[in-house]
Design a protein around this motif. Sequence first.
Motif, PDB file in Angstrom:
ATOM      1  N   MET A   1       0.835  -1.183   0.000  1.00 12.34           N
ATOM      2  CA  MET A   1       0.000   0.000   0.000  1.00 12.34           C
ATOM      3  C   MET A   1       0.885   1.254   0.000  1.00 12.34           C
ATOM      4  SD  MET A   1      -3.046  -0.842   2.638  1.00 12.34           S
ATOM      5  CE  MET A   1      -4.103  -2.250   2.394  1.00 12.34           C
ATOM      6  N   SER A   2       0.329   2.374  -0.430  1.00  9.71           N
ATOM      7  CA  SER A   2       1.096   3.609  -0.455  1.00  9.71           C
ATOM      8  C   SER A   2       0.162   4.804  -0.409  1.00  9.71           C
ATOM      9  CB  SER A   2       1.958   3.673  -1.723  1.00  9.71           C
ATOM     10  OG  SER A   2       1.122   3.654  -2.876  1.00  9.71           O
ATOM     11  N   LEU A   3       0.694   5.903   0.074  1.00  7.07           N
ATOM     12  CA  LEU A   3      -0.026   7.167   0.096  1.00  7.07           C
ATOM     13  C   LEU A   3       0.509   8.051  -1.013  1.00  7.07           C
ATOM     14  CD1 LEU A   3      -0.071   7.995   3.922  1.00  7.07           C
ATOM     15  CD2 LEU A   3      -2.010   7.267   2.528  1.00  7.07           C
ATOM     16  N   PHE A   4      -0.363   8.801  -1.644  1.00  9.63           N
ATOM     17  CA  PHE A   4       0.085   9.715  -2.693  1.00  9.63           C
ATOM     18  C   PHE A   4      -0.941  10.825  -2.860  1.00  9.63           C
ATOM     19  CE2 PHE A   4      -2.662   6.679  -4.735  1.00  9.63           C
ATOM     20  CZ  PHE A   4      -3.346   7.395  -5.711  1.00  9.63           C
ATOM     21  N   LYS A   5      -0.576  11.843  -3.604  1.00  8.81           N
ATOM     22  CA  LYS A   5      -1.483  12.950  -3.896  1.00  8.81           C
ATOM     23  C   LYS A   5      -1.702  13.044  -5.401  1.00  8.81           C
ATOM     24  CE  LYS A   5      -1.433  16.177  -0.037  1.00  8.81           C
ATOM     25  NZ  LYS A   5      -1.339  17.603   0.331  1.00  8.81           N
ATOM     26  N   ARG A   6      -2.949  13.399  -5.740  1.00  5.78           N
ATOM     27  CA  ARG A   6      -3.295  13.589  -7.154  1.00  5.78           C
ATOM     28  C   ARG A   6      -3.305  15.073  -7.461  1.00  5.78           C
ATOM     29  NH1 ARG A   6      -8.351   9.650  -8.496  1.00  5.78           N
ATOM     30  NH2 ARG A   6      -8.570  11.292 -10.059  1.00  5.78           N
ATOM     31  N   LYS A   7      -3.086  15.389  -8.722  1.00  2.06           N
ATOM     32  CA  LYS A   7      -3.055  16.793  -9.129  1.00  2.06           C
ATOM     33  C   LYS A   7      -4.406  17.483  -8.942  1.00  2.06           C
ATOM     34  CE  LYS A   7       0.611  16.184 -12.573  1.00  2.06           C
ATOM     35  NZ  LYS A   7       0.974  16.334 -14.016  1.00  2.06           N
ATOM     36  N   ASN A  11      -6.458  16.274  -1.041  1.00  2.00           N
ATOM     37  CA  ASN A  11      -6.421  15.199  -0.057  1.00  2.00           C
ATOM     38  C   ASN A  11      -5.387  14.133  -0.430  1.00  2.00           C
ATOM     39  OD1 ASN A  11      -8.492  16.377   1.428  1.00  2.00           O
ATOM     40  ND2 ASN A  11     -10.091  15.260   0.321  1.00  2.00           N
ATOM     41  N   TRP A  12      -4.947  13.401   0.578  1.00  2.00           N
ATOM     42  CA  TRP A  12      -4.104  12.240   0.347  1.00  2.00           C
ATOM     43  C   TRP A  12      -4.956  11.086  -0.167  1.00  2.00           C
ATOM     44  CZ3 TRP A  12       1.101  12.076   0.567  1.00  2.00           C
ATOM     45  CH2 TRP A  12       1.764  13.125   1.200  1.00  2.00           C
ATOM     46  N   TRP A  13      -4.362  10.291  -1.053  1.00  2.00           N
ATOM     47  CA  TRP A  13      -5.030   9.112  -1.592  1.00  2.00           C
ATOM     48  C   TRP A  13      -4.252   7.869  -1.173  1.00  2.00           C
ATOM     49  CZ3 TRP A  13      -8.930   8.474  -5.659  1.00  2.00           C
ATOM     50  CH2 TRP A  13      -9.676   9.638  -5.866  1.00  2.00           C
ATOM     51  N   VAL A  14      -4.955   6.748  -1.152  1.00  2.25           N
ATOM     52  CA  VAL A  14      -4.320   5.491  -0.807  1.00  2.25           C
ATOM     53  C   VAL A  14      -4.517   4.511  -1.955  1.00  2.25           C
ATOM     54  CG1 VAL A  14      -6.364   4.619   0.374  1.00  2.25           C
ATOM     55  CG2 VAL A  14      -4.145   3.660   0.924  1.00  2.25           C
ATOM     56  N   GLU A  15      -3.494   3.745  -2.237  1.00  2.00           N
ATOM     57  CA  GLU A  15      -3.594   2.688  -3.248  1.00  2.00           C
ATOM     58  C   GLU A  15      -3.498   1.348  -2.519  1.00  2.00           C
ATOM     59  OE1 GLU A  15      -0.731   0.944  -6.672  1.00  2.00           O
ATOM     60  OE2 GLU A  15      -1.254   3.070  -6.874  1.00  2.00           O
ATOM     61  N   THR A  30      -8.730  13.387   3.744  1.00  2.00           N
ATOM     62  CA  THR A  30      -8.032  14.335   4.621  1.00  2.00           C
ATOM     63  C   THR A  30      -6.764  14.852   3.953  1.00  2.00           C
ATOM     64  OG1 THR A  30      -6.979  14.638   6.783  1.00  2.00           O
ATOM     65  CG2 THR A  30      -6.785  12.470   5.783  1.00  2.00           C
ATOM     66  N   GLN A  31      -6.383  16.104   4.321  1.00  2.00           N
ATOM     67  CA  GLN A  31      -5.156  16.709   3.815  1.00  2.00           C
ATOM     68  C   GLN A  31      -3.997  16.521   4.798  1.00  2.00           C
ATOM     69  OE1 GLN A  31      -5.799  20.809   2.489  1.00  2.00           O
ATOM     70  NE2 GLN A  31      -7.986  20.395   2.255  1.00  2.00           N
ATOM     71  N   TYR A  39      -5.614   6.199   8.338  1.00  2.00           N
ATOM     72  CA  TYR A  39      -6.606   5.597   7.428  1.00  2.00           C
ATOM     73  C   TYR A  39      -5.963   4.440   6.665  1.00  2.00           C
ATOM     74  CZ  TYR A  39     -10.234   5.468   3.781  1.00  2.00           C
ATOM     75  OH  TYR A  39     -11.230   5.072   2.918  1.00  2.00           O
ATOM     76  N   HIS A  40      -4.724   4.648   6.218  1.00  2.00           N
ATOM     77  CA  HIS A  40      -3.952   3.627   5.502  1.00  2.00           C
ATOM     78  C   HIS A  40      -3.785   2.364   6.350  1.00  2.00           C
ATOM     79  CE1 HIS A  40      -0.035   1.648   4.939  1.00  2.00           C
ATOM     80  NE2 HIS A  40      -0.144   1.917   3.639  1.00  2.00           N
ATOM     81  N   ASP A  41      -3.413   2.560   7.615  1.00  2.00           N
ATOM     82  CA  ASP A  41      -3.178   1.414   8.494  1.00  2.00           C
ATOM     83  C   ASP A  41      -4.475   0.655   8.781  1.00  2.00           C
ATOM     84  OD1 ASP A  41      -0.562   2.209   8.516  1.00  2.00           O
ATOM     85  OD2 ASP A  41      -0.693   3.241  10.456  1.00  2.00           O
TER      86      ASP A  41
END
Length: 365
Positions: A1-7, A11-15, A30-31, A39-41
């Motif tokens: 899994m990873s956290l990233f931001k879209r253009k 907010n942060w996104w999770v894959e 959330t930002q 949230y990721h965990d």
Amino acid sequence: MSLFKRKDSRNWWVEITAPDGKRIQKTTGTQVRELAQEYHDRLQAQMWEQKRLGIKPKRTWQDAVVRYLSEKSQKTTIETDKSHLRWLDPFLNGKYLDEINRDLISEITIARQKPYEIPRKKGPARKIVPKPSTINRTLEIIRAILRKARDDWEWIASCPNIPMMKEPVKRISWITRGQAEALLGYLADHQQSMMRFALETGLRRHNVTHLEWSQVDLERRIAWIHPDQAKAEKAIGVPLSREAVLILRGQTGKHETWVFPYKGLPVTQTSTKTWRDALKKAGIPAGFRWHDLRHTWASWHAQDGTPLHVLQELGGWASAEMVQRYAHLSTEHLASYVDRRVGLKLVGGTDVFPTEKEKGHQEVA
């Protein structure tokens, strides 16, 4: 899994990779990176439970909407459903089904009641105040999807109760036979045929405009509406009156597929300028809709003494409650009771309708 931001999002996104190998990307909502990590965990723990313990994966509102639209693709009011779903998207996008609770439903209900404006090409924007019926239709689509997820798909164990707003009881809008004849006189030929057939059968607009010859048997004097064409999703057999048969015979040869074609295609719009102009010329209120022809058909039947249970079957209504709207127009079953005597006489001692015995005494006198 990873956290990233879209253009396109702050907010942060999770894959995530689901147990079935499906790759899923979704917003954390959330930002704040610390909250996004939490949230990721939590998602990571859920994925482990699903894989190791056999727990069913949590489904999102979008998952349910996609499946609902797929299963209801032939529904006659599907475009209306899509309109309500588009409005709901900002509230339910990204939500798990078990996160949709009474508090969220209350928030949606309050938001749906707020007035909004529709821009016009000329002049000021048109202000719209949503009616209780409009609000209820939005809430009903939420209820329908959640019940599907609970009862049919087994995605959730329970769903919240969704209270509806009280709708004012409206008068049934119908016209007299004289008004109908007047209206017909101002319509185009193709509209006249459809209107006459609607008044003979009580069929809904789409069932008339998109009626196919494969659904008609003139020799047996019957037509039928397939389940996917009916509002109640049940097949409807339509017995044809003599007038209905004559109307259909007049349509033969105009198109090999469609019974009521216009320029080779089914009619898609009935509330046209021609319809509005005809209403005005016939002296009928402008609010009279094409669907009110169905109310008119049912009203005439009730006035002519058709039993309500028969009317329900003829009209393809799913419940008797829908037919009760016309009960006040049918009084034949009460006629034998109104002449029962209660022992009262008019001032002066003379009854309006003397009994046979009293008539005899009057004649002797």
